[in-house]
Design a protein around this motif. Structure first.
Motif, mmCIF file in Angstrom:
data_model
loop_
_atom_site.group_PDB
_atom_site.id
_atom_site.type_symbol
_atom_site.label_atom_id
_atom_site.label_comp_id
_atom_site.label_asym_id
_atom_site.label_seq_id
_atom_site.Cartn_x
_atom_site.Cartn_y
_atom_site.Cartn_z
ATOM 1 N N LYS A 20 28.397 29.848 55.009
ATOM 2 C CA LYS A 20 27.187 28.295 54.997
ATOM 3 C C LYS A 20 25.965 28.834 55.364
ATOM 4 N N SER A 21 26.099 29.747 56.090
ATOM 5 C CA SER A 21 24.303 30.120 56.832
ATOM 6 C C SER A 21 23.916 31.081 55.393
ATOM 7 N N LYS A 68 24.667 40.612 61.428
ATOM 8 C CA LYS A 68 24.445 39.569 61.681
ATOM 9 C C LYS A 68 23.594 39.272 62.834
HETATM 10 N N1 AQP Z 1 33.322 33.512 50.468
HETATM 11 C C1 AQP Z 1 34.311 33.797 50.662
HETATM 12 N N2 AQP Z 1 35.105 33.939 50.238
HETATM 13 C C2 AQP Z 1 36.595 34.364 51.105
HETATM 14 N N3 AQP Z 1 36.889 33.778 51.854
HETATM 15 C C3 AQP Z 1 36.081 33.162 52.968
HETATM 16 N N4 AQP Z 1 36.145 33.165 53.829
HETATM 17 C C4 AQP Z 1 34.584 32.683 54.329
HETATM 18 N N5 AQP Z 1 33.613 32.507 53.509
HETATM 19 C C5 AQP Z 1 34.748 33.007 52.562
HETATM 20 C C6 AQP Z 1 36.980 32.931 55.189
HETATM 21 O O1 AQP Z 1 37.351 31.853 55.805
HETATM 22 C C7 AQP Z 1 37.472 32.578 57.330
HETATM 23 C C8 AQP Z 1 36.613 30.925 58.360
HETATM 24 O O2 AQP Z 1 35.742 31.668 57.915
HETATM 25 P P1 AQP Z 1 34.319 31.531 58.915
HETATM 26 O O3 AQP Z 1 33.774 30.610 58.941
HETATM 27 O O4 AQP Z 1 34.962 31.351 60.973
HETATM 28 O O5 AQP Z 1 33.345 32.367 59.403
HETATM 29 P P2 AQP Z 1 32.320 32.585 58.164
HETATM 30 O O6 AQP Z 1 33.955 33.736 57.733
HETATM 31 O O7 AQP Z 1 31.682 33.557 58.619
HETATM 32 O O8 AQP Z 1 32.771 32.444 57.101
HETATM 33 P P3 AQP Z 1 31.110 31.977 56.855
HETATM 34 O O9 AQP Z 1 31.250 30.472 55.610
HETATM 35 O O10 AQP Z 1 30.638 33.084 55.682
HETATM 36 O O11 AQP Z 1 29.833 31.937 57.863
HETATM 37 P P4 AQP Z 1 28.534 31.656 58.846
HETATM 38 O O12 AQP Z 1 27.794 31.345 57.350
HETATM 39 O O13 AQP Z 1 28.355 30.538 59.087
HETATM 40 O O14 AQP Z 1 29.087 33.427 59.487
HETATM 41 C C9 AQP Z 1 37.636 33.429 57.411
HETATM 42 O O15 AQP Z 1 39.086 33.513 57.321
HETATM 43 C C10 AQP Z 1 36.795 34.179 55.989
HETATM 44 O O16 AQP Z 1 37.597 35.190 55.783
#
Ligand code: AQP
Length: 329
Positions: free
Chosen positions: A197-198, A114
């Protein structure tokens, strides 16, 4: 009875298929099994570590909670709340930071990734993120945490932190939370990175059908399948991973066979995937729409959840302060 704790960040343009297929759908199954006490947060304090707009943030928090409900989390069977409504999360995070070893914290791969991704704004919160996550879980004496592979290291850190705290203060105050592994990892429509998301490579859960189709139509598939005549390799194709998650097994076997033999093209495969996804997404959208028509209902659920969590958190913090020699005045 195990206590489950998990959460998602209200970042980006809403929860996406990766969040749903990779985690949220399993949360619902765990709740519906009736075998656990389950607490789920919209982890807004975690989201402050990334760039965000305070003006649109409340709506994102609300939409994340609404999506939890639309996906099937039943507030009569689990507790839903917003992390910053319970101030004890940040309080406990500070106390834990005084027992958490720096060495372990500096090995976290998510921080390394990150801080590369957000080069312009690497803040201390991004570095201490795993301490806040440990506090989230330990505050409720969580014993089971649904985690994707990318979060396993953070959960290990939470377990170690619980152990360090218990040892330092001579009390088995915190149980060591065990992982409930979530194995499915969905790649983005760029076919390269994790759907995030990012990264702007998502299909949002509340996208209308035509927007889902537009994104699917443009999604990258097996790069070796340059023309319709060349057979594909489902094992490297992200669309196939999604098929495995949402399409009936017999149909998945057919797609596997017909992709390899080039009997179907990527366009056919995408149309079938769209149909399967719609089976999941139609009821989800309908529920989201019904909830939007009664906004007070979502607020009420979050208020009730916050009150429940403040009660539990208050009890834990009384034990923590007493163990640490921080007298109540
Ligand atoms: N692509 C993915 N495939 C499987 N599982 C996923 N998760 C996220 N993306 C995938 C699971 O969703 C849960 C919550 O995620 P989060 O919103 O706390 O943060 P994250 O994992 O960092 O999700 P993002 O979308 O990638 O957010 P950003 O871009 O903001 O960092 C977790 O259980 C994760 O495993």
């Amino acid at each position: 009875m195990a206590t489950i704790f998990s959460g998602m960040q209200p970042t980006g343009s809403g929860l996406h298929l990766g969040n749903y297929l990779g985690a949220l759908r399993q949360w619902v199954q765990l709740v519906e099994s009736g075998q656990h006490r389950a607490i789920f947060a919209v982890v807004d304090a975690h989201a402050l570590t990334a760039d965000y707009d305070p003006k649109t943030f409340p709506q994102k928090v609300y939409d994340t909670a609404l999506t939890y409900l639309a996906a099937g989390l039943d507030p009569s069977k689990c507790t839903l709340f917003v992390q910053s409504d319970v101030k004890e999360h940040t309080e406990l995070a500070w106390y834990l930071s005084c027992v958490a070893p720096m060495g372990e914290l500096s090995r976290m791969t998510q921080f390394k990734e990150k801080s590369e991704q957000y080069k312009q704004s690497v803040n201390a919160g991004l570095f201490t993120y795993p301490i806040l996550m440990a506090a989230d879980i330990l505050l409720y004496k969580g014993t089971l945490v649904p985690v994707g592979a990318d979060q396993i290291q953070h959960l290990e850190f939470a377990r170690d932190t619980a152990r360090h705290f218990n040892k330092r203060y001579g009390k088995e105050l915190f149980p060591e939370p065990a992982p409930h592994p979530l194995r499915l990892r969905i790649k983005g429509i760029d076919g390269a990175e994790k759907m995030s998301k990012s990264r702007g490579n998502t299909i949002e859960l509340l996208d209308p059908p035509n927007a889902v189709w537009k994104k699917l139509r443009g999604a990258f598939t097996d790069p070796q399948r340059a023309t319709r005549e060349i057979g594909g390799r489902p094992e490297v194709c992200n669309l196939f991973t999604m098929h495995q998650a949402v399409t009936p097994e017999a149909k998945v076997a057919e797609i596997d066979r017909d992709c390899r033999s080039a009997a179907i093209g990527c366009g056919d495969c995408k149309k079938m995937l769209h149909e399967s996804l719609e089976v999941e997404l139609v009821p989800l959208r309908a529920k989201a729409e019904a909830l939007r028509a009664q906004p007070a209902r979502v607020d009420e659920i979050l208020r009730d959840g916050g009150a429940t969590c403040r009660r539990i958190a208050g009890d834990t913090m009384r034990e923590v302060r007493s163990a640490m020699g921080l007298a109540a005045r």
